[in-house]
Design a protein around this motif. Structure first.
Motif, PDB file in Angstrom:
ATOM      1  N   ASN A   1       0.862  -1.179   0.000  1.00  0.00           N
ATOM      2  CA  ASN A   1       0.000   0.000   0.000  1.00  0.00           C
ATOM      3  C   ASN A   1       0.900   1.232   0.000  1.00  0.00           C
ATOM      4  O   ASN A   1       1.673   1.425   0.940  1.00  0.00           O
ATOM      5  CB  ASN A   1      -0.887  -0.024   1.244  1.00  0.00           C
TER       6      ASN A   1
ATOM      7  N   SER B   1       1.359   3.107   3.227  1.00  0.00           N
ATOM      8  CA  SER B   1       1.996   2.518   4.410  1.00  0.00           C
ATOM      9  C   SER B   1       3.327   1.839   4.101  1.00  0.00           C
ATOM     10  O   SER B   1       4.115   1.592   5.005  1.00  0.00           O
ATOM     11  CB  SER B   1       1.050   1.501   5.071  1.00  0.00           C
TER      12      SER B   1
ATOM     13  N   GLU C   1      -6.850   6.536  -2.299  1.00  0.00           N
ATOM     14  CA  GLU C   1      -6.574   6.211  -0.900  1.00  0.00           C
ATOM     15  C   GLU C   1      -7.739   5.470  -0.259  1.00  0.00           C
ATOM     16  O   GLU C   1      -7.541   4.502   0.484  1.00  0.00           O
ATOM     17  CB  GLU C   1      -6.261   7.484  -0.103  1.00  0.00           C
TER      18      GLU C   1
ATOM     19  N   ASP D   1      -7.584   1.823   1.474  1.00  0.00           N
ATOM     20  CA  ASP D   1      -8.013   1.616   2.871  1.00  0.00           C
ATOM     21  C   ASP D   1      -8.953   0.406   2.960  1.00  0.00           C
ATOM     22  O   ASP D   1      -8.842  -0.422   3.871  1.00  0.00           O
ATOM     23  CB  ASP D   1      -8.717   2.860   3.410  1.00  0.00           C
TER      24      ASP D   1
ATOM     25  N   THR E   1      -6.860  -2.157   5.004  1.00  0.00           N
ATOM     26  CA  THR E   1      -7.206  -1.904   6.406  1.00  0.00           C
ATOM     27  C   THR E   1      -8.578  -2.443   6.774  1.00  0.00           C
ATOM     28  O   THR E   1      -8.734  -3.186   7.741  1.00  0.00           O
ATOM     29  CB  THR E   1      -7.146  -0.393   6.702  1.00  0.00           C
ATOM     30  N   ASN E   2      -9.582  -2.069   5.989  1.00  0.00           N
ATOM     31  CA  ASN E   2     -10.956  -2.455   6.322  1.00  0.00           C
ATOM     32  C   ASN E   2     -11.280  -3.888   5.916  1.00  0.00           C
ATOM     33  O   ASN E   2     -12.277  -4.447   6.372  1.00  0.00           O
ATOM     34  CB  ASN E   2     -11.942  -1.502   5.646  1.00  0.00           C
TER      35      ASN E   2
END
Length: 526
Positions: free
Chosen positions: A209, A212, A348, A352, A356-357
């Motif tokens: 990503n 990150s 972005e 995410d 992340t989600n």
């Protein structure tokens, strides 16, 4: 090359060389086999699929040739080095052709950016997109070169076995702003949001990503500028076939249809493997090109693991997975580039959701590969071969791909039909899909992660599973899940690391008798 059903229990008469077993025939495993063969080992590569390549498997269907995985070839010198070890030239076996542009980036609003290795053309593209960012782009490229010289040239083939190895390079990493993310470093130099996307999407090609992933991966920009982006005529499978030929020319063997069930250990040292058939094969050295998390969780018994415990493996961060649709069309789309990045409405936010989600969103960004732009032989006359991939969450998302795959494919087809490939849904004559579930079940990728561990700073270099196993002696790791990481340059470099940590065959302490002879098969490799 032996295939499933052929006997393994032949003795190599008169061959005194130490035996090395390589688990998996991806590019990391094949490169490791060549390097071990050049260092005096009798090498056997064990592949559970019916053909070599791993993620670079080749599907042939309805007259179309589909490369399953790696299609962006950079740093060709890493391949040339393998051929040189065998006294040959890469060009004698493989025809690599430069691809231009490297990528055609299409934004959701229809804006197009041709990303290439031509310095003047790139300045013109940047100026067309954001005139005020030309100088900033040049500064970004200079930063990429500085990172490349440290991160790739100096450290890419070094084994990080001690924390002090990491401590030594920290000053350089800090100086080069390795603490920033890929997106953070690009944002320092350029202001235009679209240009920031153009300079950061490449980290997704190694499973990271950009919001990150450590900015060390910005070295990709200079790597591509310096060496170009290439394609192997006949498909990426031509490189796989060439490497298998090198191994066999050294007296080694690539055995397909031979899945490994367990790495055998005696007195703290790897001494062979047990196949899924129950047969045991003996070795002086074992190299795993299987996914590093899979290797430790499924191939090495828990009682032998102190560092890479089940708990630690589960808590680590893993790359996204991929949904890949391979398809052939009855017509050609001559205006479509070899590599196209087709961006959706979000950047972005979508990332995410993926990282992340762990949410499978309705929108997507796509990488469209049209190899017939360079090599028409990969499709029947008048046709085109494609694959399109969408980054998606790994299996922690809980998506039932048996139910979701076809609707997701149809949504991608509709999107392509509306943008790059008009009328696509009526032109498809061959179709095949690869889902995150397939990455786990077919390719033995933990959680279906397509690129193993996520390349964040705390999972890089010394923090990744080491090339020399921390758990048992005479076990080594290559591939995306170890140092230096994913992508063809990364996995080939992981095999280069072996030169510094695996003893030359003549220096290996012998005899090594890890198990009793009874019930133990020798592998015929010549």
């Amino acid at each position: 090359m032996l295939t499933q059903g052929q006997s393994l229990s032949h003795v190599t008469a008169g061959d005194p060389r130490p035996q090395a077993l390589v688990i998996g025939s991806g590019f990391g495993g094949l490169a490791a086999a060549v390097r071990l063969g050049a260092r005096g080992y009798r090498v056997t590569v064990l592949e559970k699929l019916d053909a070599p390549g791993g993620r670079a498997y080749v599907h042939k269907q309805d007259g179309f040739t589909f490369d399953a995985g790696p299609t962006v070839i950079t740093a060709p010198f890493l391949f040339e080095e393998l051929w040189a070890l065998c006294g040959k030239k890469l060009a004698d076996d493989v025809d690599l052709r430069p691809v231009a542009p490297f990528y055609r980036v299409r934004f959701d609003d229809g804006t197009v950016f041709d990303y290439s290795g031509d310095a003047e053309a790139m300045r013109a593209e940047v100026a067309k997109l954001s005139p005020g960012d030309v100088a900033g782009y040049e500064r970004f490229l200079a930063a990429s070169e500085a990172i490349y010289k440290v991160g790739f040239e100096q450290l890419g083939h070094v084994s990080f076995e001690r924390w002090t190895d990491m401590a030594k390079v920290l000053p350089d990493l800090l100086k080069l702003e390795g603490y920033r993310t890929v997106y953070g470093l690009a944002s320092k130099h350029v202001k235009d949001e679209k240009l920031r996307v153009v300079l950061t999407f490449q980290s997704l090609l190694v499973g990271g990503n950009p919001f990150s992933t450590t900015s060390v991966y910005c070295l990709i920009a200079f790597l591509e500028r310096r060496f170009g982006v290439h394609f192997a005529m006949g498909g990426t499978g031509a490189l796989v076939r060439g490497l298998v030929g090198l191994i066999e020319g050294q007296g080694g063997r690539v055995l397909c249809g031979q899945g490994v069930e367990e790495i055998l250990v005696d007195e703290g040292a790897a001494c062979g493997v047990r196949l899924q058939t129950g047969q045991q094969l003996r070795a002086d050295v074992v190299v795993s090109n299987a996914d590093s998390a899979w290797t430790y969780k499924h191939l090495l018994p828990g009682r032998l693991r102190r560092r890479w415990t089940d708990k630690r493996i589960a808590k680590a961060r893993y790359s996204m997975s991929l949904f890949v649709w391979y398809f052939g069309t009855r017509r050609q789309y001559r205006d479509v580039a070899h590599h196209t990045i087709s961006l959706g409405p979000r950047y972005e936010g979508l990332l995410d959701d993926i990282f992340t989600n762990k949410h499978l969103a309705d929108d997507f960004s796509l990488y469209l590969h049209r190899p017939t732009a360079t090599d028409p032989s990969l499709a029947p006359p008048g046709c085109d071969t494609f694959y399109v991939l969408a980054p998606v969450p790994h299996l922690d998302a809980g998506v039932d791909w048996a139910l979701r795959a076809e609707p997701y494919r149809a949504a991608i087809a509709k999107r392509l039909s509306e943008t790059l490939l008009p009328g696509l849904e009526q032109e498809v004559v061959s179709s095949l899909m690869l889902t995150p579930q397939d990455f786990q079940d077919r390719l033995s990728s933990y959680k279906g992660a397509a690129f193993a561990l996520e390349p964040v700073l705390t999972q890089s270099a010394w923090f990744r599973p080491h090339n020399r196993s921390e758990e048992v002696e005479r076990l080594y790791l290559v591939g995306a899940g170890t140092h230096p990481g994913a992508g063809l340059p990364g996995v080939l470099s992981s095999a280069r690391v072996l030169d510094s940590i695996v003893p030359h065959a003549r220096d290996l302490p012998r005899p090594h008798q890890p198990l009793a002879e009874e019930g133990f098969a020798h592998v015929r490799t010549a």
